[in-house]
Design a protein around this motif. Structure first.
Motif, PDB file in Angstrom:
ATOM      1  N   UNK A   1       0.829  -1.205   0.000  1.00 34.26           N
ATOM      2  CA  UNK A   1       0.000   0.000   0.000  1.00 34.26           C
ATOM      3  C   UNK A   1       0.868   1.262   0.000  1.00 34.26           C
ATOM      4  N   UNK A   2       1.912   1.264   0.806  1.00 38.58           N
ATOM      5  CA  UNK A   2       2.819   2.409   0.862  1.00 38.58           C
ATOM      6  C   UNK A   2       3.463   2.671  -0.493  1.00 38.58           C
ATOM      7  N   UNK A   3       3.763   1.589  -1.208  1.00 34.02           N
ATOM      8  CA  UNK A   3       4.389   1.705  -2.533  1.00 34.02           C
ATOM      9  C   UNK A   3       3.373   1.948  -3.648  1.00 34.02           C
ATOM     10  N   UNK A   4       2.099   1.916  -3.315  1.00 34.90           N
ATOM     11  CA  UNK A   4       1.066   2.126  -4.344  1.00 34.90           C
ATOM     12  C   UNK A   4       0.843   0.924  -5.230  1.00 34.90           C
ATOM     13  N   UNK A   5       1.141  -0.256  -4.709  1.00 36.94           N
ATOM     14  CA  UNK A   5       0.943  -1.506  -5.450  1.00 36.94           C
ATOM     15  C   UNK A   5      -0.216  -2.251  -4.804  1.00 36.94           C
TER      16      UNK A   5
END
Length: 99
Positions: A90-94
């Protein structure tokens, strides 16, 4: 002239087969290649819940299409299914894969 025609046909066959190989390589490049070692920068964040590095996020985005395969592989599933894996993704936008 029959010999010249045979050479021409042979040339066309070689040309077409080389183009087919080139397309296969390009398709493979667009699909991406799954290399689990490229995700090593993510291990600390996945184990501790810390903030993933830029290198980790880049690797996750590059190998996003590989995540289902990693989930199904007993050697790697523990990392992708870990308590902090959702947070790192989630932090990486995946998005977490729906396999």
């Amino acid at each position: 002239m029959k010999f010249g025609g045979a050479i021409c046909i042979a040339f066309v066959i070689v040309l077409v087969s080389s183009l087919a190989q080139t397309n296969a390589v390009m398709e493979e490049e667009t699909k991406g290649v799954c290399v689990p070692n490229e995700l090593k920068p993510c291990i600390p964040a996945v184990k501790t819940g810390g903030k993933p590095s830029t290198e980790c996020c880049g690797a996750l985005k590059k190998q996003q299409s590989c995540l289902c395969g990693y989930i199904k592989d007993p050697k790697f599933s523990q990392y992708v299914k870990s308590k902090y894996a959702h947070q790192v993704l989630a932090t990486c936008g995946v998005p977490y894969p729906k396999c």
